[in-house]
Design a protein around this motif. Structure first.
Motif, PDB file in Angstrom:
ATOM      1  N   ASN A 247      -3.173  -6.208 -10.786  1.00 50.58           N
ATOM      2  CA  ASN A 247      -2.749  -6.848  -9.541  1.00 50.58           C
ATOM      3  C   ASN A 247      -3.874  -7.541  -8.794  1.00 50.58           C
ATOM      4  OD1 ASN A 247      -0.043  -6.126  -9.697  1.00 50.58           O
ATOM      5  ND2 ASN A 247      -0.416  -4.122  -8.829  1.00 50.58           N
ATOM      6  N   ALA A 248      -5.111  -7.232  -9.122  1.00 57.20           N
ATOM      7  CA  ALA A 248      -6.248  -7.806  -8.401  1.00 57.20           C
ATOM      8  C   ALA A 248      -7.277  -8.303  -9.404  1.00 57.20           C
ATOM      9  CB  ALA A 248      -6.871  -6.744  -7.494  1.00 57.20           C
ATOM     10  N   PRO A 249      -7.921  -9.424  -9.134  1.00 53.04           N
ATOM     11  CA  PRO A 249      -8.943  -9.923 -10.069  1.00 53.04           C
ATOM     12  C   PRO A 249     -10.078  -8.923 -10.230  1.00 53.04           C
ATOM     13  CG  PRO A 249      -8.386 -11.586  -8.417  1.00 53.04           C
ATOM     14  CD  PRO A 249      -7.743 -10.311  -7.980  1.00 53.04           C
ATOM     15  N   ILE A 250     -10.570  -8.778 -11.439  1.00 54.62           N
ATOM     16  CA  ILE A 250     -11.708  -7.890 -11.667  1.00 54.62           C
ATOM     17  C   ILE A 250     -13.006  -8.604 -11.292  1.00 54.62           C
ATOM     18  CG2 ILE A 250     -12.068  -8.501 -14.104  1.00 54.62           C
ATOM     19  CD1 ILE A 250     -12.466  -5.369 -14.490  1.00 54.62           C
TER      20      ILE A 250
ATOM     21  N   ALA B 104      -7.476   6.649 -22.926  1.00 52.06           N
ATOM     22  CA  ALA B 104      -6.466   6.886 -21.892  1.00 52.06           C
ATOM     23  C   ALA B 104      -7.092   6.839 -20.504  1.00 52.06           C
ATOM     24  CB  ALA B 104      -5.780   8.228 -22.128  1.00 52.06           C
ATOM     25  N   ALA B 105      -8.278   7.424 -20.360  1.00 53.49           N
ATOM     26  CA  ALA B 105      -8.963   7.423 -19.060  1.00 53.49           C
ATOM     27  C   ALA B 105      -9.297   5.998 -18.623  1.00 53.49           C
ATOM     28  CB  ALA B 105     -10.233   8.272 -19.134  1.00 53.49           C
ATOM     29  N   ILE B 106      -9.770   5.184 -19.553  1.00 51.81           N
ATOM     30  CA  ILE B 106     -10.117   3.799 -19.230  1.00 51.81           C
ATOM     31  C   ILE B 106      -8.863   2.999 -18.888  1.00 51.81           C
ATOM     32  CG2 ILE B 106     -11.075   1.656 -20.177  1.00 51.81           C
ATOM     33  CD1 ILE B 106     -12.961   3.529 -21.853  1.00 51.81           C
ATOM     34  N   SER B 107      -7.785   3.223 -19.624  1.00 53.58           N
ATOM     35  CA  SER B 107      -6.527   2.520 -19.336  1.00 53.58           C
ATOM     36  C   SER B 107      -6.045   2.831 -17.924  1.00 53.58           C
ATOM     37  CB  SER B 107      -5.453   2.907 -20.356  1.00 53.58           C
ATOM     38  OG  SER B 107      -5.780   2.424 -21.637  1.00 53.58           O
ATOM     39  N   ARG B 108      -6.068   4.122 -17.544  1.00 54.10           N
ATOM     40  CA  ARG B 108      -5.647   4.507 -16.186  1.00 54.10           C
ATOM     41  C   ARG B 108      -6.550   3.863 -15.138  1.00 54.10           C
ATOM     42  NH1 ARG B 108      -5.014   9.535 -18.684  1.00 54.10           N
ATOM     43  NH2 ARG B 108      -7.047  10.216 -17.898  1.00 54.10           N
ATOM     44  N   LEU B 109      -7.830   3.885 -15.393  1.00 55.24           N
ATOM     45  CA  LEU B 109      -8.812   3.357 -14.445  1.00 55.24           C
ATOM     46  C   LEU B 109      -8.607   1.867 -14.191  1.00 55.24           C
ATOM     47  CD1 LEU B 109     -11.532   4.017 -12.908  1.00 55.24           C
ATOM     48  CD2 LEU B 109     -12.681   3.198 -14.958  1.00 55.24           C
ATOM     49  N   LEU B 110      -8.239   1.120 -15.227  1.00 55.21           N
ATOM     50  CA  LEU B 110      -8.155  -0.330 -15.113  1.00 55.21           C
ATOM     51  C   LEU B 110      -6.779  -0.851 -14.696  1.00 55.21           C
ATOM     52  CD1 LEU B 110     -10.316  -1.431 -18.179  1.00 55.21           C
ATOM     53  CD2 LEU B 110     -10.979  -1.356 -15.777  1.00 55.21           C
ATOM     54  N   LEU B 111      -5.790   0.025 -14.550  1.00 55.26           N
ATOM     55  CA  LEU B 111      -4.449  -0.430 -14.184  1.00 55.26           C
ATOM     56  C   LEU B 111      -4.446  -1.245 -12.894  1.00 55.26           C
ATOM     57  CD1 LEU B 111      -2.180   2.652 -14.991  1.00 55.26           C
ATOM     58  CD2 LEU B 111      -2.294   0.467 -16.204  1.00 55.26           C
ATOM     59  N   TYR B 112      -5.278  -0.867 -11.952  1.00 54.17           N
ATOM     60  CA  TYR B 112      -5.360  -1.567 -10.661  1.00 54.17           C
ATOM     61  C   TYR B 112      -5.610  -3.062 -10.847  1.00 54.17           C
ATOM     62  CZ  TYR B 112      -7.820  -3.168  -6.435  1.00 54.17           C
ATOM     63  OH  TYR B 112      -8.256  -3.878  -5.356  1.00 54.17           O
ATOM     64  N   TYR B 113      -6.363  -3.425 -11.877  1.00 57.78           N
ATOM     65  CA  TYR B 113      -6.765  -4.812 -12.046  1.00 57.78           C
ATOM     66  C   TYR B 113      -5.662  -5.698 -12.624  1.00 57.78           C
ATOM     67  CZ  TYR B 113     -11.277  -2.953 -10.862  1.00 57.78           C
ATOM     68  OH  TYR B 113     -12.297  -2.328 -10.199  1.00 57.78           O
TER      69      TYR B 113
ATOM     70  N   LEU C 211      -7.352  -8.903 -15.682  1.00 57.09           N
ATOM     71  CA  LEU C 211      -7.105  -8.003 -16.808  1.00 57.09           C
ATOM     72  C   LEU C 211      -5.823  -8.397 -17.522  1.00 57.09           C
ATOM     73  CD1 LEU C 211      -7.906  -5.230 -18.204  1.00 57.09           C
ATOM     74  CD2 LEU C 211      -6.212  -4.205 -16.684  1.00 57.09           C
ATOM     75  N   ARG C 212      -5.889  -8.447 -18.854  1.00 64.10           N
ATOM     76  CA  ARG C 212      -4.700  -8.740 -19.662  1.00 64.10           C
ATOM     77  C   ARG C 212      -4.357  -7.602 -20.607  1.00 64.10           C
ATOM     78  NH1 ARG C 212      -1.311 -11.588 -17.797  1.00 64.10           N
ATOM     79  NH2 ARG C 212      -0.565 -12.322 -19.800  1.00 64.10           N
ATOM     80  N   GLY C 213      -5.290  -6.676 -20.812  1.00 62.56           N
ATOM     81  CA  GLY C 213      -4.968  -5.563 -21.702  1.00 62.56           C
ATOM     82  C   GLY C 213      -6.152  -4.655 -21.937  1.00 62.56           C
ATOM     83  N   VAL C 214      -5.840  -3.454 -22.408  1.00 70.81           N
ATOM     84  CA  VAL C 214      -6.844  -2.463 -22.817  1.00 70.81           C
ATOM     85  C   VAL C 214      -6.432  -2.005 -24.209  1.00 70.81           C
ATOM     86  CG1 VAL C 214      -7.986  -0.289 -22.252  1.00 70.81           C
ATOM     87  CG2 VAL C 214      -7.162  -1.759 -20.407  1.00 70.81           C
ATOM     88  N   LEU C 215      -7.219  -2.365 -25.219  1.00 71.63           N
ATOM     89  CA  LEU C 215      -6.842  -2.129 -26.606  1.00 71.63           C
ATOM     90  C   LEU C 215      -7.739  -1.070 -27.242  1.00 71.63           C
ATOM     91  CD1 LEU C 215      -6.276  -5.241 -25.811  1.00 71.63           C
ATOM     92  CD2 LEU C 215      -5.920  -5.535 -28.242  1.00 71.63           C
ATOM     93  N   PRO C 216      -7.149  -0.198 -28.048  1.00 71.89           N
ATOM     94  CA  PRO C 216      -7.961   0.813 -28.744  1.00 71.89           C
ATOM     95  C   PRO C 216      -8.668   0.223 -29.950  1.00 71.89           C
ATOM     96  CG  PRO C 216      -5.649   1.074 -29.312  1.00 71.89           C
ATOM     97  CD  PRO C 216      -5.713  -0.032 -28.291  1.00 71.89           C
TER      98      PRO C 216
END
Length: 203
Positions: free
Chosen positions: A22-25, A11-20, A31-36
């Protein structure tokens, strides 16, 4: 993913990466997804545009890196040629899965915009809309940012100047108490958006 610690990390990683979203990492990579996954997180990154694009899954074990370092690790991996063992490559959901070893990767520095976003997220409390602390901000030259904040005991707005660095967490946490120190208060004759200035660029 069965352990509560894994779910919290995910969950922490998903929240952290949401910004990407809209912006290239990294240049040409989005970013296309964060999978468990079991004991790991898998981050889907699309490289390239149009029909020539390809999506990769980068697997990072939970026990080798703190969530805050993941964007830097991905920037390093995506910004240069990397060599991987055949044991670290497979396929999942039609995407090439690459298992990373973060202990062998030096995270790329965090861009100024990402540092600013970290500070602004930390100071923005959506649960306190009636009495918000952070009112606004201005990105300035030389990695400087002015925050416009209000203190519960002060009717006016305070402009707080900070340097964007890789070590902002402690400063962000102590900001409310630092602006209370009256010896730091300076007039703000050149900025009509605040009543006082507090210079924390030396903190």
């Amino acid at each position: 993913m069965t352990h509560p610690e894994d779910r919290q990390q995910q969950a922490a990683i998903s929240r952290l990466l949401l910004y990407y979203l809209n912006a290239p990492i990294a240049e040409g990579c989005r970013l296309r997804g964060v999978l468990p996954a079991s004991d790991a997180v898998r981050i889907a990154i699309r490289a390239g545009d149009g029909e020539s694009s390809e999506t990769f899954l980068y697997e990072i074990p939970h026990d080798t890196v703190a969530p805050a370092h993941i964007p830097g690790i991905l920037r390093t991996v995506l910004s240069g040629t990397q060599l991987y063992s055949s044991d670290d490559i497979s396929e999942v959901l039609g995407m090439t899965l690459i298992r990373l070893h973060p202990e062998e990767i030096t995270p790329a520095p965090e861009p100024e915009e990402d540092q600013a976003l970290s500070v602004l997220r930390a100071l923005s409390d959506p649960g306190d809309d009636e009495n918000p602390f952070l009112i606004g901000f201005l990105m300035k030259d030389d990695s400087l940012m002015r925050l416009y904040v209000q203190h519960p005991d002060c009717s006016g707005l305070i402009g707080v100047d900070i340097h964007l660095t890789d070590t902002l967490t402690a400063l962000t946490a102590s900001l409310p108490s630092l602006i209370e120190e009256t010896e730091r208060h300076q007039p703000a004759p050149d900025d009509p958006h605040c009543d006082l200035i507090v210079d924390l660029t030396d903190c």
